[in-house]
Write a protein that holds these residues in place. Structure first.
Motif, PDB file in Angstrom:
ATOM      1  N   LEU A   1       0.770  -1.361   0.026  1.00 34.77           N
ATOM      2  CA  LEU A   1      -0.022   0.076   0.015  1.00 34.77           C
ATOM      3  C   LEU A   1       0.709   1.291  -0.082  1.00 34.77           C
ATOM      4  CD1 LEU A   1      -3.006  -0.815   2.309  1.00 34.77           C
ATOM      5  CD2 LEU A   1      -3.062  -0.207  -0.075  1.00 34.77           C
ATOM      6  N   SER A   2       1.231   1.592  -1.197  1.00 32.42           N
ATOM      7  CA  SER A   2       2.150   2.890  -1.285  1.00 32.42           C
ATOM      8  C   SER A   2       1.328   3.885  -2.335  1.00 32.42           C
ATOM      9  CB  SER A   2       3.367   2.562  -1.979  1.00 32.42           C
ATOM     10  OG  SER A   2       4.203   1.791  -1.010  1.00 32.42           O
ATOM     11  N   LEU A   3       1.305   5.019  -1.893  1.00 30.00           N
ATOM     12  CA  LEU A   3       0.597   6.205  -2.536  1.00 30.00           C
ATOM     13  C   LEU A   3       1.622   7.051  -3.147  1.00 30.00           C
ATOM     14  CD1 LEU A   3      -1.942   7.354   0.245  1.00 30.00           C
ATOM     15  CD2 LEU A   3      -2.162   5.589  -1.434  1.00 30.00           C
ATOM     16  N   LEU A   4       1.319   7.781  -4.236  1.00 29.88           N
ATOM     17  CA  LEU A   4       2.030   8.952  -4.979  1.00 29.88           C
ATOM     18  C   LEU A   4       1.110  10.026  -4.325  1.00 29.88           C
ATOM     19  CD1 LEU A   4       3.837  10.585  -6.738  1.00 29.88           C
ATOM     20  CD2 LEU A   4       2.277  10.000  -8.387  1.00 29.88           C
ATOM     21  N   MET A   5       1.634  10.916  -3.658  1.00 27.38           N
ATOM     22  CA  MET A   5       1.176  12.079  -3.041  1.00 27.38           C
ATOM     23  C   MET A   5       1.654  13.348  -3.734  1.00 27.38           C
ATOM     24  SD  MET A   5      -0.290  10.687  -0.157  1.00 27.38           S
ATOM     25  CE  MET A   5      -0.784  12.223   0.983  1.00 27.38           C
ATOM     26  N   ALA A   6       0.712  13.973  -4.308  1.00 32.51           N
ATOM     27  CA  ALA A   6       0.926  15.248  -5.027  1.00 32.51           C
ATOM     28  C   ALA A   6       0.006  16.178  -4.445  1.00 32.51           C
ATOM     29  CB  ALA A   6       0.840  15.111  -6.483  1.00 32.51           C
ATOM     30  N   MET A   7       0.289  17.195  -3.524  1.00 28.93           N
ATOM     31  CA  MET A   7      -0.546  17.913  -2.736  1.00 28.93           C
ATOM     32  C   MET A   7       0.123  19.209  -2.426  1.00 28.93           C
ATOM     33  SD  MET A   7      -2.456  15.378   0.388  1.00 28.93           S
ATOM     34  CE  MET A   7      -3.464  14.357  -0.667  1.00 28.93           C
ATOM     35  N   THR A   8      -0.939  20.004  -2.249  1.00 27.57           N
ATOM     36  CA  THR A   8      -0.364  21.440  -1.771  1.00 27.57           C
ATOM     37  C   THR A   8      -1.023  21.715  -0.416  1.00 27.57           C
ATOM     38  OG1 THR A   8      -0.395  22.387  -3.883  1.00 27.57           O
ATOM     39  CG2 THR A   8      -0.834  24.013  -2.166  1.00 27.57           C
ATOM     40  N   PHE A   9      -0.215  22.195   0.527  1.00 24.37           N
ATOM     41  CA  PHE A   9      -0.782  22.431   1.796  1.00 24.37           C
ATOM     42  C   PHE A   9      -1.196  24.007   2.033  1.00 24.37           C
ATOM     43  CE2 PHE A   9       1.672  18.649   3.823  1.00 24.37           C
ATOM     44  CZ  PHE A   9       0.706  17.774   3.717  1.00 24.37           C
ATOM     45  N   ALA A  10      -2.236  24.307   1.548  1.00 30.47           N
ATOM     46  CA  ALA A  10      -2.801  25.685   1.651  1.00 30.47           C
ATOM     47  C   ALA A  10      -2.937  26.295   3.123  1.00 30.47           C
ATOM     48  CB  ALA A  10      -3.806  25.836   0.732  1.00 30.47           C
ATOM     49  N   PHE A  11      -2.225  27.233   3.493  1.00 30.38           N
ATOM     50  CA  PHE A  11      -2.711  27.420   5.003  1.00 30.38           C
ATOM     51  C   PHE A  11      -3.558  28.699   4.985  1.00 30.38           C
ATOM     52  CE2 PHE A  11       1.702  25.358   5.032  1.00 30.38           C
ATOM     53  CZ  PHE A  11       1.199  24.599   5.895  1.00 30.38           C
ATOM     54  N   VAL A  12      -4.692  28.750   6.166  1.00 28.58           N
ATOM     55  CA  VAL A  12      -5.528  29.622   5.805  1.00 28.58           C
ATOM     56  C   VAL A  12      -5.655  30.587   7.181  1.00 28.58           C
ATOM     57  CG1 VAL A  12      -6.910  28.416   4.320  1.00 28.58           C
ATOM     58  CG2 VAL A  12      -7.087  27.966   6.680  1.00 28.58           C
ATOM     59  N   ASP A  13      -4.672  30.167   8.263  1.00 30.53           N
ATOM     60  CA  ASP A  13      -4.694  30.964   9.399  1.00 30.53           C
ATOM     61  C   ASP A  13      -3.272  31.138   9.933  1.00 30.53           C
ATOM     62  OD1 ASP A  13      -6.410  31.815  11.568  1.00 30.53           O
ATOM     63  OD2 ASP A  13      -5.375  30.495  12.855  1.00 30.53           O
ATOM     64  N   GLY A  14      -3.319  32.078  10.710  1.00 31.78           N
ATOM     65  CA  GLY A  14      -1.960  32.382  11.566  1.00 31.78           C
ATOM     66  C   GLY A  14      -1.077  33.034  10.493  1.00 31.78           C
ATOM     67  N   GLU A  15       0.154  32.788  11.240  1.00 25.13           N
ATOM     68  CA  GLU A  15       1.366  33.748  10.505  1.00 25.13           C
ATOM     69  C   GLU A  15       1.746  33.109   8.888  1.00 25.13           C
ATOM     70  OE1 GLU A  15       5.610  32.877  11.696  1.00 25.13           O
ATOM     71  OE2 GLU A  15       4.821  31.364  12.941  1.00 25.13           O
ATOM     72  N   TYR A  16       1.229  31.834   8.556  1.00 23.53           N
ATOM     73  CA  TYR A  16       1.377  31.383   7.410  1.00 23.53           C
ATOM     74  C   TYR A  16       0.242  31.572   6.488  1.00 23.53           C
ATOM     75  CZ  TYR A  16       5.304  29.340   9.759  1.00 23.53           C
ATOM     76  OH  TYR A  16       6.427  29.166  10.487  1.00 23.53           O
ATOM     77  N   ASN A  17      -1.113  32.316   6.974  1.00 23.03           N
ATOM     78  CA  ASN A  17      -1.874  32.356   6.152  1.00 23.03           C
ATOM     79  C   ASN A  17      -1.746  33.016   4.561  1.00 23.03           C
ATOM     80  OD1 ASN A  17      -4.791  32.880   5.364  1.00 23.03           O
ATOM     81  ND2 ASN A  17      -4.836  34.776   6.504  1.00 23.03           N
TER      82      ASN A  17
END
Length: 190
Positions: free
Chosen positions: A114-130
């Motif tokens: 069970l291995s995945l290819l992950m292609a994602m964006t972590f889009a931040f919506v709060d705090g200093e990284y908003n």
């Protein structure tokens, strides 16, 4: 006349050598990165959050979008692709403060495990990284206790980012397929 031709040839050779030296110092190949202009000193940030991958219920955050004809027969779901818009929260509780969203896809990419290819964006919506985001692209061996994937870039405060994300399954419902995964991300950025 011979002396004049000799001096002319010598002048041309010296001139061409000078031109080559000057152009070699100022020429940039397209493969060479340009120096970061206007950016401060690099720093390392550590982010910790929980990824809620919900396949069940009336409002799933992860939906299968494609599968090969043989996927149904595969013990590893090889060939299936799932799109995500998963919430990222501060704690494992899905009602805790929303930190961002994991938007992208994962594909079951192995016939052996069970291995995945992950292609994602972590889009931040709060705090200093908003308004900033991180890009993850790599292999996720789902049954490993801790999985490590590369951070391949970012936007906003994470421009020119590089680093790694470690994933640890906090909870998994075998019946529904819903999962809560803890992420520890260490990223170098400006």
């Amino acid at each position: 006349m011979a002396r004049f031709l000799f001096n002319l040839h010598l002048f041309i050779i010296i001139f061409l050598f000078f031109v080559l030296v000057v152009s070699a110092k100022t020429h940039r190949s397209p493969q060479m990165p340009r120096p970061a202009v206007g950016f401060g000193k690099e720093k390392i940030s550590h982010l910790n959050f929980y990824f809620h991958d919900i396949l069940s219920g009336p409002k799933p955050t992860a939906v299968p979008v494609a599968a090969a004809a043989s996927t149904k027969k595969s013990p590893t779901f090889f060939g299936a692709v799932v799109m995500t818009d998963d919430p990222l929260t501060e704690t494992p509780d899905p009602k805790s403060k929303l930190f961002g969203r994991a938007q992208g896809f994962y594909a079951f990419a192995s016939q052996e495990d069970l291995s995945l290819l992950m292609a994602m964006t972590f889009a931040f919506v709060d705090g200093e990284y908003n308004g900033s985001s991180l890009g993850i692209l790599g292999r996720n061996t789902v049954l490993s206790k801790v999985r490590e994937m590369p951070v391949v870039g970012g936007s906003g405060l994470f421009r020119f980012a590089r680093g790694y994300a470690q994933a640890h399954t906090h909870a998994f419902n075998v019946t529904s397929g819903d999962a809560v995964v803890e992420y520890n991300v260490r990223v170098i950025h400006y």
